[in-house]
Design a protein around this motif. Sequence first.
Motif, mmCIF file in Angstrom:
data_model
loop_
_atom_site.group_PDB
_atom_site.id
_atom_site.type_symbol
_atom_site.label_atom_id
_atom_site.label_comp_id
_atom_site.label_asym_id
_atom_site.label_seq_id
_atom_site.Cartn_x
_atom_site.Cartn_y
_atom_site.Cartn_z
ATOM 1 N N ASN A 51 113.893 -39.771 90.898
ATOM 2 C CA ASN A 51 113.520 -40.575 89.735
ATOM 3 C C ASN A 51 112.595 -39.761 88.832
ATOM 4 O O ASN A 51 111.541 -39.295 89.258
ATOM 5 N N THR A 52 112.981 -39.569 87.580
ATOM 6 C CA THR A 52 112.279 -38.659 86.674
ATOM 7 C C THR A 52 110.820 -39.061 86.472
ATOM 8 O O THR A 52 109.916 -38.219 86.552
ATOM 9 N N THR A 53 110.577 -40.331 86.231
ATOM 10 C CA THR A 53 109.208 -40.789 85.963
ATOM 11 C C THR A 53 108.336 -40.654 87.192
ATOM 12 O O THR A 53 107.220 -40.115 87.128
ATOM 13 N N LEU A 54 108.832 -41.134 88.322
ATOM 14 C CA LEU A 54 108.042 -41.072 89.553
ATOM 15 C C LEU A 54 107.801 -39.635 89.991
ATOM 16 O O LEU A 54 106.698 -39.276 90.426
ATOM 17 N N MET A 55 108.810 -38.773 89.871
ATOM 18 C CA MET A 55 108.645 -37.388 90.293
ATOM 19 C C MET A 55 107.697 -36.635 89.374
ATOM 20 O O MET A 55 106.976 -35.731 89.820
ATOM 21 N N SER A 56 107.661 -36.977 88.098
ATOM 22 C CA SER A 56 106.704 -36.344 87.192
ATOM 23 C C SER A 56 105.278 -36.681 87.612
ATOM 24 O O SER A 56 104.406 -35.802 87.667
ATOM 25 N N GLN A 57 105.042 -37.932 87.944
ATOM 26 C CA GLN A 57 103.720 -38.348 88.399
ATOM 27 C C GLN A 57 103.367 -37.681 89.725
ATOM 28 O O GLN A 57 102.242 -37.205 89.918
ATOM 29 N N PHE A 58 104.343 -37.647 90.616
ATOM 30 C CA PHE A 58 104.109 -37.059 91.932
ATOM 31 C C PHE A 58 103.824 -35.568 91.830
ATOM 32 O O PHE A 58 102.875 -35.054 92.437
ATOM 33 N N ASN A 59 104.632 -34.837 91.076
ATOM 34 C CA ASN A 59 104.464 -33.387 90.964
ATOM 35 C C ASN A 59 103.148 -33.018 90.295
ATOM 36 O O ASN A 59 102.514 -32.015 90.663
#
Length: 399
Positions: free
Chosen positions: A326-334
């Motif tokens: 998921n683009t949004t969640l992975m951006s936050q996670f990374n």
Amino acid sequence: MRRLLTLLLISITFFGFTSCEDSYETETLNPETRTILVYFPWSGYENGSSSSLYNNVKENLDSIKSAIGKMTGLANNRVIVFINENAKEAHMYEVHYRRGYAELTTLHHYGADYEELPDITSTSGLRTILNQAYDVTQSNTWQMIIGCHGLGWTEKDYTPKSRAFGGGDNATKIDVEDFAKAVTTSSIGKFEYILFDDCYMSGVETVHYLKDATHYFIASTSEIMAAGMPYNIAWKYLIGEPNYAGIINSFSSYYNSQTYGTNFSGCLSVIDCTQIDNLAAVMKNINSQGYELTTQQRNNLQYLDGFRDHAFYDIRDYVETLTNNNTTLMSQFNTALNRLIPYTYTTPYIFSAFMNGDYGQFFKIKDINSFSGISTSDPSTDTYIVTTREQTSWWKATH
């Protein structure tokens, strides 16, 4: 550091160390001086030397002494060494530089015929050792190097018993949570960094336990091979004001130069523990979305151990798979993960002595195609992990 089990009996004769108590006057205490505590607890069994790393940590200490000699001194820093010769006897030394060489002076000799050896597998016993070290220099800033077996956050009775924080059986291990309590309630209070030259210590569960005990945490997600930390070239980055990029570069330079089998196998990360709560908050949000792994997804995850039922997985690969990238969640996670781990390194593959759960010949873990520098036990189906991980502070913070 030879962190893998050795089946050979080793001598416990403490050769090569000099005791020069009468050669030095008491040094003037300087609270602004940094002190490194080199901590080598007993790594064998309570009643024997099987699995002991004693000879290996002596080599590590010799490397440190050699590096001090090359640096022509300690650059106004202090170095305290605690080392067990066996489960019942230990020494605490201070390292001094004299006439071109690093020498050890005895501060405490523990054993049946000497000073009582505190139970270093307990919070109170380890706190006693930390306080005794503190009394020598009373520095405001402390750093710690630990050399023994390691198995991350898992409790003393986790199997296989080849890896634990300490020795080879329950009587010679200390749980990470108890270790953290010993640090935070000691006179030292908190370390500038803790370097675990041990297996499997770079995991989010372990870091979450230690977040109040140290600012930076330096450790491996996987098994440490024969050479471990190359202190002869990394020491200058460990002493004084630490150079974390230099520490990782020294490690990578050494392992990149290796060409034979298990010698070319190693990973190490520098972790900023002040950022673990941010990652936990992001992970709690992800877990609240109701994602679940399929069996096929779990089977394809990047694991970082050689156990039959894997305990340690790369956390980025896990979250990418769990969220279907998921683009949004992975951006936050990374973003949170990159702040947590400023420096990391791995060889293209790593070896394990426990492939399929049996100790013996080394086996190559599948190639490292995804490596964030830190592991998680969340996707594990190992019975012990499943029944105990919910008790960890990381699980409670993220679920």
